[in-house]
Design a protein around this motif. Structure first.
Motif, mmCIF file in Angstrom:
data_model
loop_
_atom_site.group_PDB
_atom_site.id
_atom_site.type_symbol
_atom_site.label_atom_id
_atom_site.label_comp_id
_atom_site.label_asym_id
_atom_site.label_seq_id
_atom_site.Cartn_x
_atom_site.Cartn_y
_atom_site.Cartn_z
ATOM 1 N N ALA A 1 0.831 -1.209 0.000
ATOM 2 C CA ALA A 1 0.000 0.000 0.000
ATOM 3 C C ALA A 1 0.865 1.259 0.000
ATOM 4 C CB ALA A 1 -0.915 -0.012 1.223
ATOM 5 N N MET A 2 1.941 1.216 0.766
ATOM 6 C CA MET A 2 2.820 2.389 0.847
ATOM 7 C C MET A 2 3.561 2.614 -0.471
ATOM 8 S SD MET A 2 4.296 2.058 4.735
ATOM 9 C CE MET A 2 5.001 3.703 4.708
ATOM 10 N N LEU A 3 4.014 1.532 -1.091
ATOM 11 C CA LEU A 3 4.715 1.656 -2.366
ATOM 12 C C LEU A 3 3.763 2.133 -3.464
ATOM 13 C CD1 LEU A 3 6.964 -1.542 -2.228
ATOM 14 C CD2 LEU A 3 7.707 0.852 -2.033
ATOM 15 N N ALA A 4 2.527 1.616 -3.430
ATOM 16 C CA ALA A 4 1.537 2.033 -4.418
ATOM 17 C C ALA A 4 1.198 3.510 -4.277
ATOM 18 C CB ALA A 4 0.268 1.191 -4.266
ATOM 19 N N ALA A 5 1.309 4.015 -3.065
ATOM 20 C CA ALA A 5 1.030 5.432 -2.809
ATOM 21 C C ALA A 5 2.224 6.314 -3.128
ATOM 22 C CB ALA A 5 0.610 5.620 -1.357
ATOM 23 N N GLY A 6 3.322 5.672 -3.563
ATOM 24 C CA GLY A 6 4.504 6.439 -3.933
ATOM 25 C C GLY A 6 5.349 6.869 -2.761
ATOM 26 N N SER A 7 5.281 6.155 -1.666
ATOM 27 C CA SER A 7 6.057 6.509 -0.477
ATOM 28 C C SER A 7 7.545 6.360 -0.758
ATOM 29 C CB SER A 7 5.651 5.611 0.691
ATOM 30 O OG SER A 7 6.496 5.829 1.800
ATOM 31 N N ASP A 8 8.317 7.316 -0.266
ATOM 32 C CA ASP A 8 9.769 7.247 -0.412
ATOM 33 C C ASP A 8 10.450 6.996 0.928
ATOM 34 O OD1 ASP A 8 9.196 9.646 0.761
ATOM 35 O OD2 ASP A 8 10.394 10.886 -0.614
ATOM 36 N N LEU A 9 9.712 6.405 1.856
ATOM 37 C CA LEU A 9 10.276 6.102 3.167
ATOM 38 C C LEU A 9 11.369 5.052 3.047
ATOM 39 C CD1 LEU A 9 7.077 5.943 5.415
ATOM 40 C CD2 LEU A 9 8.805 7.744 5.390
ATOM 41 N N ASP A 10 12.286 5.127 3.967
ATOM 42 C CA ASP A 10 13.360 4.144 4.020
ATOM 43 C C ASP A 10 12.780 2.755 4.284
ATOM 44 O OD1 ASP A 10 16.462 3.782 4.401
ATOM 45 O OD2 ASP A 10 15.498 2.669 6.033
ATOM 46 N N LEU A 11 13.396 1.724 3.713
ATOM 47 C CA LEU A 11 12.903 0.356 3.874
ATOM 48 C C LEU A 11 12.839 -0.051 5.340
ATOM 49 C CD1 LEU A 11 14.624 -1.541 0.922
ATOM 50 C CD2 LEU A 11 12.216 -0.929 1.164
ATOM 51 N N LEU A 12 13.780 0.428 6.124
ATOM 52 C CA LEU A 12 13.788 0.092 7.549
ATOM 53 C C LEU A 12 12.568 0.682 8.252
ATOM 54 C CD1 LEU A 12 15.555 -1.496 9.475
ATOM 55 C CD2 LEU A 12 16.703 0.643 10.111
ATOM 56 N N VAL A 13 12.187 1.881 7.831
ATOM 57 C CA VAL A 13 11.000 2.521 8.408
ATOM 58 C C VAL A 13 9.736 1.754 8.006
ATOM 59 C CG1 VAL A 13 9.597 4.615 8.445
ATOM 60 C CG2 VAL A 13 12.088 4.786 8.460
#
Length: 205
Positions: A56-68
């Motif tokens: 869901a986060m990737l589909a929303a275009g999130s650029d958060l760090d993978l660890l987060v």
């Protein structure tokens, strides 16, 4: 257990004692809070929720760090898993067919655990009620079942369910216990030298 109170317990115990006085058959009533803990389903739905988070986060275009993202995923698993440990919510996520299969198995376990299958005349009867699963079953040993028959047991279960649906829980127990006692007494009337083989009273587990 909030399902019944102390006054209800006394009324049910009195009904069981009255039923036992009519027959040489043996009768046991078991009231279970739940027939299984269903921890597998708690873990399953928590895992599904955790797996949905990254997508869901990737589909929303999130650029958060993978660890987060991983930390959020882990938190989601813990939160959903904790929420589904609450029985009223947990049971809603277990398919009805699974709930009834577990309750059916638990009823048969109680039938053997309580020694109902070991009565001298094979005249033992179990009334099993599982609250979480909303499941009711009457299991009778071979001797008395051959005489009374499945149709009559089903009618008594329907009587119990009808009362409970109107909120008359104790009345449902009392009516069912009385009807079971009458059915048993028709084929196994109480003898003068009758010995009580099983404990009386409502068993809560």
């Amino acid at each position: 257990m909030a399902f019944i109170n102390d006054s209800d317990r006394k009324r049910i115990a009195d009904a069981i004692a009255a039923a036992e006085r009519k027959t040489s058959g043996e009768f046991v009533a078991v009231l279970a809070h739940e027939s299984d803990h269903y921890l597998f389903f708690t873990a399953l739905w928590a895992a599904i929720a955790a797996l949905i988070v990254p997508g869901a986060m990737l589909a929303a275009g999130s650029d958060l760090d993978l660890l987060v993202i991983y930390a959020i995923q882990l938190a989601g698993f813990i939160v959903v898993g904790t929420l589904l440990l609450w029985p009223p919510l947990k049971i809603r996520f277990v398919p009805k067919v699974i709930r009834h299969a577990h309750a059916k198995r638990a009823a048969r376990e109680q039938f053997h655990l309580r020694g109902i299958h070991r009565t001298g005349e094979h005249s033992g009867v179990l009334l099993y009620v599982s609250v979480a699963e909303r499941y009711v079953e009457i299991i009778a040993d071979e001797g008395i079942h051959a005489n009374v028959g499945e149709t009559r047991w089903r009618e008594i279960v329907d009587l119990f369910v009808t009362e409970v649906r109107t909120g008359r829980i104790a009345e449902g127990f009392v009516a069912a216990v009385g009807a079971i006692g009458d059915a048993m007494a028709m084929h196994y009337p109480r003898a003068a030298d009758d010995a009580n083989e099983l404990p009386n009273g409502l068993i809560e587990i």
